[in-house]
Design a protein around this motif. Structure first.
Motif, PDB file in Angstrom:
ATOM      1  N   ALA A  85       0.823  -1.213   0.000  1.00 31.56           N
ATOM      2  CA  ALA A  85       0.000   0.000   0.000  1.00 31.56           C
ATOM      3  C   ALA A  85       0.855   1.260   0.000  1.00 31.56           C
ATOM      4  O   ALA A  85       0.477   2.284  -0.581  1.00 31.56           O
ATOM      5  CB  ALA A  85      -0.922  -0.001   1.219  1.00 31.56           C
ATOM      6  N   CYS A  86       2.013   1.201   0.641  1.00 31.15           N
ATOM      7  CA  CYS A  86       2.865   2.382   0.776  1.00 31.15           C
ATOM      8  C   CYS A  86       3.997   2.422  -0.247  1.00 31.15           C
ATOM      9  O   CYS A  86       4.929   3.226  -0.122  1.00 31.15           O
ATOM     10  CB  CYS A  86       3.451   2.435   2.198  1.00 31.15           C
ATOM     11  SG  CYS A  86       2.219   2.430   3.510  1.00 31.15           S
ATOM     12  N   GLN A 140      -4.921   6.724  -5.793  1.00 34.21           N
ATOM     13  CA  GLN A 140      -5.799   5.924  -4.950  1.00 34.21           C
ATOM     14  C   GLN A 140      -5.224   5.707  -3.555  1.00 34.21           C
ATOM     15  O   GLN A 140      -5.965   5.479  -2.600  1.00 34.21           O
ATOM     16  CB  GLN A 140      -6.050   4.553  -5.594  1.00 34.21           C
ATOM     17  CG  GLN A 140      -6.832   4.617  -6.908  1.00 34.21           C
ATOM     18  CD  GLN A 140      -5.901   4.781  -8.112  1.00 34.21           C
ATOM     19  OE1 GLN A 140      -4.779   5.274  -7.980  1.00 34.21           O
ATOM     20  NE2 GLN A 140      -6.373   4.353  -9.272  1.00 34.21           N
ATOM     21  N   ALA A 141      -3.895   5.791  -3.407  1.00 28.58           N
ATOM     22  CA  ALA A 141      -3.251   5.529  -2.116  1.00 28.58           C
ATOM     23  C   ALA A 141      -3.256   6.741  -1.202  1.00 28.58           C
ATOM     24  O   ALA A 141      -2.772   6.662  -0.070  1.00 28.58           O
ATOM     25  CB  ALA A 141      -1.816   5.063  -2.345  1.00 28.58           C
ATOM     26  N   GLY A 142      -3.814   7.849  -1.638  1.00 26.47           N
ATOM     27  CA  GLY A 142      -3.785   9.067  -0.825  1.00 26.47           C
ATOM     28  C   GLY A 142      -4.395   8.894   0.545  1.00 26.47           C
ATOM     29  O   GLY A 142      -3.917   9.461   1.541  1.00 26.47           O
ATOM     30  N   GLY A 143      -5.448   8.092   0.656  1.00 33.74           N
ATOM     31  CA  GLY A 143      -6.104   7.893   1.951  1.00 33.74           C
ATOM     32  C   GLY A 143      -5.231   7.195   2.968  1.00 33.74           C
ATOM     33  O   GLY A 143      -5.457   7.323   4.182  1.00 33.74           O
ATOM     34  N   TYR A 144      -4.223   6.455   2.511  1.00 31.06           N
ATOM     35  CA  TYR A 144      -3.340   5.753   3.431  1.00 31.06           C
ATOM     36  C   TYR A 144      -2.439   6.709   4.207  1.00 31.06           C
ATOM     37  O   TYR A 144      -1.822   6.319   5.193  1.00 31.06           O
ATOM     38  CB  TYR A 144      -2.459   4.749   2.679  1.00 31.06           C
ATOM     39  CG  TYR A 144      -3.229   3.660   1.989  1.00 31.06           C
ATOM     40  CD1 TYR A 144      -4.348   3.071   2.581  1.00 31.06           C
ATOM     41  CD2 TYR A 144      -2.843   3.189   0.736  1.00 31.06           C
ATOM     42  CE1 TYR A 144      -5.055   2.062   1.952  1.00 31.06           C
ATOM     43  CE2 TYR A 144      -3.541   2.179   0.097  1.00 31.06           C
ATOM     44  CZ  TYR A 144      -4.651   1.625   0.711  1.00 31.06           C
ATOM     45  OH  TYR A 144      -5.350   0.619   0.079  1.00 31.06           O
ATOM     46  N   LEU A 192      -1.784   4.813   7.872  1.00 30.34           N
ATOM     47  CA  LEU A 192      -1.176   3.517   7.627  1.00 30.34           C
ATOM     48  C   LEU A 192       0.251   3.675   7.113  1.00 30.34           C
ATOM     49  O   LEU A 192       1.155   2.959   7.527  1.00 30.34           O
ATOM     50  CB  LEU A 192      -2.014   2.739   6.597  1.00 30.34           C
ATOM     51  CG  LEU A 192      -1.433   1.413   6.110  1.00 30.34           C
ATOM     52  CD1 LEU A 192      -1.394   0.400   7.249  1.00 30.34           C
ATOM     53  CD2 LEU A 192      -2.244   0.861   4.942  1.00 30.34           C
ATOM     54  N   CYS A 193       0.426   4.634   6.201  1.00 31.37           N
ATOM     55  CA  CYS A 193       1.747   4.879   5.601  1.00 31.37           C
ATOM     56  C   CYS A 193       2.373   6.130   6.219  1.00 31.37           C
ATOM     57  O   CYS A 193       1.718   7.166   6.356  1.00 31.37           O
ATOM     58  CB  CYS A 193       1.624   5.052   4.094  1.00 31.37           C
ATOM     59  SG  CYS A 193       0.876   3.635   3.255  1.00 31.37           S
ATOM     60  N   LYS A 251       6.448  12.258   2.769  1.00 28.76           N
ATOM     61  CA  LYS A 251       7.293  13.102   1.918  1.00 28.76           C
ATOM     62  C   LYS A 251       7.647  12.384   0.622  1.00 28.76           C
ATOM     63  O   LYS A 251       7.603  12.963  -0.462  1.00 28.76           O
ATOM     64  CB  LYS A 251       8.565  13.506   2.664  1.00 28.76           C
ATOM     65  CG  LYS A 251       8.326  14.494   3.803  1.00 28.76           C
ATOM     66  CD  LYS A 251       9.637  14.908   4.436  1.00 28.76           C
ATOM     67  CE  LYS A 251       9.412  15.942   5.540  1.00 28.76           C
ATOM     68  NZ  LYS A 251      10.688  16.358   6.186  1.00 28.76           N
ATOM     69  N   GLU A 252       7.977  11.114   0.751  1.00 25.14           N
ATOM     70  CA  GLU A 252       8.302  10.314  -0.432  1.00 25.14           C
ATOM     71  C   GLU A 252       7.090  10.194  -1.346  1.00 25.14           C
ATOM     72  O   GLU A 252       7.209  10.273  -2.571  1.00 25.14           O
ATOM     73  CB  GLU A 252       8.777   8.932   0.017  1.00 25.14           C
ATOM     74  CG  GLU A 252       9.175   8.002  -1.128  1.00 25.14           C
ATOM     75  CD  GLU A 252       9.603   6.642  -0.610  1.00 25.14           C
ATOM     76  OE1 GLU A 252       9.546   5.682  -1.403  1.00 25.14           O
ATOM     77  OE2 GLU A 252       9.969   6.543   0.577  1.00 25.14           O
ATOM     78  N   TYR A 253       5.915  10.049  -0.746  1.00 22.71           N
ATOM     79  CA  TYR A 253       4.678   9.928  -1.520  1.00 22.71           C
ATOM     80  C   TYR A 253       4.382  11.234  -2.267  1.00 22.71           C
ATOM     81  O   TYR A 253       4.060  11.218  -3.463  1.00 22.71           O
ATOM     82  CB  TYR A 253       3.516   9.585  -0.592  1.00 22.71           C
ATOM     83  CG  TYR A 253       2.164   9.684  -1.244  1.00 22.71           C
ATOM     84  CD1 TYR A 253       1.722   8.709  -2.133  1.00 22.71           C
ATOM     85  CD2 TYR A 253       1.338  10.777  -0.990  1.00 22.71           C
ATOM     86  CE1 TYR A 253       0.481   8.806  -2.737  1.00 22.71           C
ATOM     87  CE2 TYR A 253       0.091  10.878  -1.599  1.00 22.71           C
ATOM     88  CZ  TYR A 253      -0.335   9.893  -2.469  1.00 22.71           C
ATOM     89  OH  TYR A 253      -1.559   9.999  -3.084  1.00 22.71           O
ATOM     90  N   CYS A 254       4.503  12.364  -1.568  1.00 21.30           N
ATOM     91  CA  CYS A 254       4.223  13.657  -2.195  1.00 21.30           C
ATOM     92  C   CYS A 254       5.174  13.926  -3.357  1.00 21.30           C
ATOM     93  O   CYS A 254       4.767  14.455  -4.405  1.00 21.30           O
ATOM     94  CB  CYS A 254       4.324  14.776  -1.159  1.00 21.30           C
ATOM     95  SG  CYS A 254       3.021  14.725   0.090  1.00 21.30           S
TER      96      CYS A 254
END
Length: 203
Positions: free
Chosen positions: A167-168, A178-182, A189-190, A194-197
């Motif tokens: 998920a992360c 779609q993974a933004g809610g995590y 959950l994640c 920073k890595e996601y953004c």
């Protein structure tokens, strides 16, 4: 539904009631039969060879089993008769009052037990045992159950970690939106936000 509750509770008690406490044991042949009022057909008796700690046939606190979730708070010995009362809790948290009586000698015992949910449901269980001899480890079943439970917990923890890792995972660009809610909330959950953004900006 109520019948299923009592049947499962009775079978669980029968399965665990004769495997308890680390102590040298002996083999016994035990026959158990449940009686549930209202059943159109009587349930068949179950016969099994079990390992009971020496002297345990006269003490319900020794024969209840570590995993039976039964606690006896009133045990009275008088000669070769033992009367007991207690409470059992099944795996759904339902409580049942238990009372019974055991008569025993050196080579046999008979137990009659009543169980009540307090909601109008009752059942009884009759069991008898005879000593067949042979040394055994009375703790073996309990250890096996504990090992199986530990393995199940380990597998569940591993599956949870694997789900979280997928998920992360920010390398899969198709799932970034779609993974933004995590990453939302006070305890997301994640935690690699920073890595996601950065991954979203680079998409």
């Amino acid at each position: 539904m109520k019948r299923n509750l009592f049947i499962s509770a009775g079978l669980a008690f029968a399965a665990f009631s004769l495997n308890a406490h680390a102590a040298p044991g002996e083999y016994w042949e035990v026959t158990s039969r449940m009686d549930l009022p209202g059943m159109p057909v009587a349930m068949p008796a179950q016969k099994s060879k079990v390992c009971i700690p020496k002297g345990g046939e006269s003490d319900p606190s020794r024969t209840q089993g570590k995993d039976s979730n039964c606690t006896f708070t009133d045990v009275q010995h008088s000669g070769n008769t033992v009367k007991f009362k207690g409470t059992c809790v099944n795996n759904r948290g339902d409580k049942m009052k238990v009372s019974g009586e055991t008569t025993h000698d050196a080579n046999s015992f008979k137990t009659t037990m009543q169980m009540s949910s307090g909601k109008g449901g009752e059942m009884s269980m009759n069991s008898s045992g005879k000593r067949v001899g042979g040394s055994c480890d009375s703790e073996e079943v309990a250890r096996a159950a504990q090992a199986q439970a530990a393995q199940s917990r380990q597998l569940a923890a591993g599956a949870k970690q694997d789900l979280k890792a997928r998920a992360c995972d920010t390398s899969n660009s198709a799932q970034l939106i779609q993974a933004g809610g995590y990453y939302a909330g006070a305890a997301p959950l994640c935690t690699n936000k920073k890595e996601y953004c950065q991954a979203v900006r680079d998409k």
